[in-house]
Design a protein around this motif. Structure first.
Motif, mmCIF file in Angstrom:
data_model
loop_
_atom_site.group_PDB
_atom_site.id
_atom_site.type_symbol
_atom_site.label_atom_id
_atom_site.label_comp_id
_atom_site.label_asym_id
_atom_site.label_seq_id
_atom_site.Cartn_x
_atom_site.Cartn_y
_atom_site.Cartn_z
ATOM 1 N N TYR A 141 60.547 -14.605 39.739
ATOM 2 C CA TYR A 141 61.512 -14.776 40.832
ATOM 3 C C TYR A 141 62.113 -13.427 41.220
ATOM 4 O O TYR A 141 62.275 -13.108 42.412
ATOM 5 N N LEU A 142 62.430 -12.605 40.243
ATOM 6 C CA LEU A 142 63.029 -11.302 40.525
ATOM 7 C C LEU A 142 62.050 -10.416 41.286
ATOM 8 O O LEU A 142 62.412 -9.776 42.282
ATOM 9 N N GLN A 143 60.790 -10.380 40.829
ATOM 10 C CA GLN A 143 59.815 -9.501 41.481
ATOM 11 C C GLN A 143 59.470 -10.014 42.880
ATOM 12 O O GLN A 143 59.274 -9.216 43.807
ATOM 13 N N ARG A 144 59.406 -11.343 43.027
ATOM 14 C CA ARG A 144 59.101 -11.910 44.334
ATOM 15 C C ARG A 144 60.236 -11.650 45.321
ATOM 16 O O ARG A 144 60.010 -11.452 46.515
ATOM 17 N N THR A 145 61.463 -11.661 44.836
ATOM 18 C CA THR A 145 62.625 -11.511 45.720
ATOM 19 C C THR A 145 62.927 -10.047 46.041
ATOM 20 O O THR A 145 63.241 -9.699 47.181
ATOM 21 N N THR A 146 62.852 -9.192 45.040
ATOM 22 C CA THR A 146 63.289 -7.793 45.213
ATOM 23 C C THR A 146 62.148 -6.802 45.209
ATOM 24 O O THR A 146 62.321 -5.654 45.629
ATOM 25 N N GLY A 147 60.978 -7.208 44.673
ATOM 26 C CA GLY A 147 59.868 -6.285 44.567
ATOM 27 C C GLY A 147 59.999 -5.304 43.420
ATOM 28 O O GLY A 147 59.271 -4.312 43.373
ATOM 29 N N LEU A 148 60.929 -5.540 42.510
ATOM 30 C CA LEU A 148 61.160 -4.652 41.380
ATOM 31 C C LEU A 148 60.755 -5.328 40.085
ATOM 32 O O LEU A 148 60.883 -6.547 39.932
ATOM 33 N N GLU A 200 62.818 -1.807 36.111
ATOM 34 C CA GLU A 200 63.354 -1.067 37.253
ATOM 35 C C GLU A 200 64.648 -1.695 37.745
ATOM 36 O O GLU A 200 65.568 -1.000 38.165
ATOM 37 N N TYR A 201 64.727 -3.002 37.686
ATOM 38 C CA TYR A 201 65.911 -3.721 38.156
ATOM 39 C C TYR A 201 67.143 -3.370 37.311
ATOM 40 O O TYR A 201 68.213 -3.074 37.838
#
Length: 849
Positions: free
Chosen positions: A629-636, A640-641
């Motif tokens: 969910y984090l990578q899909r939403t922010t691309g990070l 890195e986040y």
């Protein structure tokens, strides 16, 4: 005498001052350059020595001008008994002497004017009052020939008083005649009492003389004047219906003298006022007040004229009131002038030296230039010179110059820090304060890190924190502005204490036997150096012994040690002045006025709470949504986040403390509802901040697992944890709505956190965790591990034998003497002894790409 007093021109003095200061600065700077002294050491020493020379040469140049400014201000208020010091021969000295002449002339004119008015008013009041009473009686049809005779006597007395006033003027001019004759004392006292009764006061006079036919040698007019003034004073302070007693008798011991005692039944005179009431324009120290005090001053003048003494004494046992005793010789010596010293015309001063102030003349002390510079922020409380403090600071500088050069940090560095800190703490005004003691203990513990840890970075941080703690302890600072001002005041004390240093150095000229001791030490050291060099050059064995005992004193090393002596000794001396005369670092702040409406503070706090709540909801979404969910939403990626937001969260935590402080100052607390809103909103904000702190620490942990552990990341972890501790302290203060203790708690807890980080052995901790990460992931930064200090070396033993050189690099063990002994380097000796040769290819092959 000031150093440039022989010069007769102010412009020449200024030129010499600038030239000498520039030459001294150039010579010191060049010596530092030739000796290879680092710029961070040579520049402060050069500036300090140039300022010291300037202060020495400028001593007294502008002091007369500042004295004249202060004297003119006092003269404007009517005080003409002021003088300024004039020792120089230049234009300023001439002006000072002219000022003194003007002040003396004005003082004489003003004194004559005031004394004339006061004398005439006082001396004419008594006979005029008596004559008025008699005339009123005659106007009412009361009186007879005796009353007219008394009125005539009072008129004659007025005429005599005019003559007396002229005599008083002669006294002020230095001439006062005395015409002694044989006077029956009893009739004179009765006559004085009769005149006193004519004033109409409800007082009874009881006159007794022993023997009744006592005859004395005196000036009858002067003696009558003395008794009349004393009786007038006694009758004014006696209660209605009281009795004034007059006793005169010949004294057996000492022979040839007699006493006159006048007592009343009034409140008496306090012992502390018995001498002051005889001064001109003095007042009687009684409850009901009195006149101007000129009557008793004239009485003392008459007494002195006859060679006697007058004073207040304790009343007889069981008696009350005041008792005046006059002791006079039966046959006084003939005098032609009895003017008091303060009324004599002062001699004309010599043109060059400053006139010595006589009695009654008050020399004006020049306000030091540094007092004008620092003002009320840092007053000097009459601080005397302290020669032992100066000698202790010089000794500390010499000790540092012998121990520190060409040695790594170790036991010697710790001893230098202890000596340098002990000198100001021993003389500190605040040394018994619990906060100062806590600062001293923590500073000593932080200083010990220099021989416990080999890492220079943590040692430097601990020494800086120890210095800051020491300054806060010396000044007893209470808040954040005070902490900052304490740190700034240390270098400024080197400038503020220049006058005190001058007073301390001035004590060297009056040492007495100690001067002989100083000469003995100088000659002994000179003999040691001369004969030691001769014997060292003549005998190789003696030279080896000398090299083992004495430090290297070649030209380069001597210059470096000299600079270190001045720098360390000056820093210790500045801190000692700070301890003796701490500045007012905690200025009294005006109480913060609460806002009028609750919404003025509540709305901003609620907005901040809402923003925090939104952030925490986002954190929950990341936790429950997962990495996809984090990578899909922010691309990070997750690593890195977490790295992206750690710094911002740290700043947000610090700003939260500021918000809480501002809201606590502005929120009203008059009602229970106000206090409830304050506790609830700030409590919620602190609770959310604690969650932010936990999130920040978690983010840093994840980032370190992904990218490795470093000194900066570990230090920031500790800092964030300390901010969390402060938030918890805010919660505790909010319960009681009292946070006066918070600033000092923050300071001490921050120092304790740094000490805990140092005791944790950060380099070893970083090395262990990076090795653990290497064993789990095969990723490691060998170059970073090689840059760690010897503290990390024991942790490298967990690596395989062939990979240990990858972490050790080209590091080699050092041979330290006992002053360089350091626990971290000592523990690394055995590992370094058994280390293999470093092979970069082997290390590169061991690391997972």
């Amino acid at each position: 005498m000031t150093p440039l007093a022989v010069l007769r021109s102010l412009k020449v003095k200024l030129g010499v001052l600038v030239a000498v200061s520039v030459v001294v600065a150039a010579l010191v700077a060049n010596a530092g350059r030739v000796g290879g002294v680092a710029a961070w050491l040579s520049i402060p020493v050069t500036i300090a020595l140039a300022l010291a020379v300037t202060q020495l040469l400028a001593l007294g140049m502008t002091a007369p001008l500042r004295e004249m400014t202060a004297a003119a201000q006092r003269m404007a208020r009517g005080d003409y008994d002021v003088r300024v010091t004039a020792t120089s021969r230049d234009e300023v000295g001439e002006l000072a002497r002219a000022f003194n002449t003007m002040a003396r002339d004005l003082a004489g004119v003003d004194r004559q004017r005031r004394e004339l008015v006061a004398s005439v008013s006082h001396e004419l009041r008594t006979p005029l009052t008596a004559q008025r009473a008699l005339l009123e009686n005659l106007a009412d049809g009361i009186g007879d020939a005796a009353a007219l005779s008394t009125a005539l006597e009072q008129a004659e007395r007025l005429s005599d008083l005019v003559d007396d006033l002229l005599d008083l003027a002669r006294v002020d001019a230095g001439k006062a005649p005395l015409t002694p004759v044989d006077v029956p004392l009893g009739p004179l006292l009765e006559e004085a009492a009769t005149h006193a009764r004519a004033t109409g006061r409800d007082v009874t006079y009881d006159v007794r003389v022993e023997p009744a036919d006592l005859v004395v040698r005196a000036d009858p007019k002067r003696l009558h004047q003395l008794v009349a003034n004393v009786l007038d004073n006694a009758s004014r302070h006696s209660p209605a219906g009281g009795t004034v007693t007059v006793r005169a008798r010949r004294t057996p011991e000492p022979p040839g003298r007699y006493t006159i005692e006048v007592g009343d039944q009034g409140p008496g005179v306090a012992p502390g006022d018995r001498e002051r009431v005889f001064e001109r324009f003095g007042t009687l120290g009684t409850a009901d007040g009195g006149g101007t005090g000129l009557g008793l001053a004239i009485a003392r003048w008459v007494t002195d004229l006859h060679g006697g003494a007058i004073r207040f004494v304790d009343p007889e046992p069981g008696g009350t009131g005041a008792l005046v005793r006059v002791e006079l010789p039966l046959r006084p010596a003939v005098r032609t002038s009895t003017a008091p010293e303060e009324t004599m015309t002062p001699p004309t001063p010599a043109p060059t030296p400053a006139p010595t102030p006589g009695p009654g003349v008050q020399p004006v002390a020049a306000r030091p230039l540094l007092d004008d510079l620092f003002g009320s922020l840092w007053p000097e409380r009459d601080l005397p010179g302290r020669l032992p403090v100066l000698l202790a600071a010089v000794a500390a500088g010499l000790f540092a110059a012998l121990v520190l050069p060409f040695r790594d940090a170790g036991v010697g560095s710790f001893l230098v820090l202890v000596v340098c800190g002990a000198v100001p703490f021993a003389v500190a005004r605040t040394r018994r304060d619990p906060f100062a003691l806590a600062c001293a203990v923590l500073a000593a513990a932080l200083s010990a890190i220099v021989f416990l840890r080999a890492a220079d970075w943590i040692g430097t941080l601990c020494v800086m924190a120890a210095a800051g703690l020491g300054m806060c302890g010396l000044t007893a600072a209470r808040g954040l502005p005070g902490f900052v001002a304490s740190a700034v005041s240390w270098p400024l004390s080197g400038l503020r204490g220049l006058s005190w240093l001058g007073r301390t150095l001035a004590q060297l000229t009056g040492l007495g036997q100690r001067a002989a001791l100083v000469r003995t030490v100088v000659w002994s050291v000179l003999g040691l150096i001369v004969f030691g060099l001769l014997f060292a050059s003549a005998d190789a064995l003696f030279a080896e012994w000398a090299d083992a005992v004495l430090p290297d004193l070649s030209l380069d090393t001597f210059v470096l040690r000299l600079f270190l002596t001045v720098a360390v000794g000056g820093a210790v001396l500045a801190a000692s002045y700070l301890a003796l005369n701490p500045p007012r670092v905690d200025r009294a702040e005006a109480s913060s006025r609460p806002v009028q409406h609750r919404f003025e503070w509540l709305a901003p706090v609620l907005v901040v709470n809402a923003v925090f709540a939104g952030f925490l909801i986002a954190q929950a979404a990341v936790i429950f949504g997962g990495h996809d969910y984090l990578q899909r939403t922010t691309g990070l990626t997750y690593a890195e986040y977490v790295h992206q937001g750690f710094g911002q969260l740290t700043v947000a935590t610090g700003l939260t403390l500021l918000v809480v402080w501002a809201a606590a100052r502005k929120a009203p607390r008059a009602t229970a509802t106000d206090r409830a809103w304050l506790r609830a909103t700030l409590g919620v904000l602190c609770a959310q901040t604690l969650v932010v702190v936990a999130s920040a620490l978690y983010r840093m942990g994840v980032y370190q697992d992904a990218y490795g552990f470093t000194r900066l990341r570990l230090t920031v972890d500790v800092f964030e944890g300390w901010l969390g501790l402060l938030v918890l302290a805010l919660v505790g203060a909010g319960v009681a709505l009292r946070g006066v203790w918070l600033p000092r708690f923050a300071l001490l807890s921050g120092a304790a956190a740094l000490l805990g980080l140092a005791l944790l052995n950060p380099d070893a901790w970083i090395a262990r965790h990076n090795i653990d990460r290497f064993e789990d992931t095969g990723k490691v930064d060998w170059s970073y591990l090689q840059g760690l200090s010897e503290d990390a070396v024991p942790a490298f033993t967990s690596l395989p034998q062939d990979l240990r050189p990858c972490a050790l690099g080209d590091r080699r063990r050092s041979d330290d003497d006992w002053l360089e002994w350091n626990l971290g380097r000592s523990r690394a000796v055995d590992v370094l002894k058994e280390a293999d040769q470093y092979d970069p290819a082997t290390c590169a092959a061991a690391e997972t790409p």
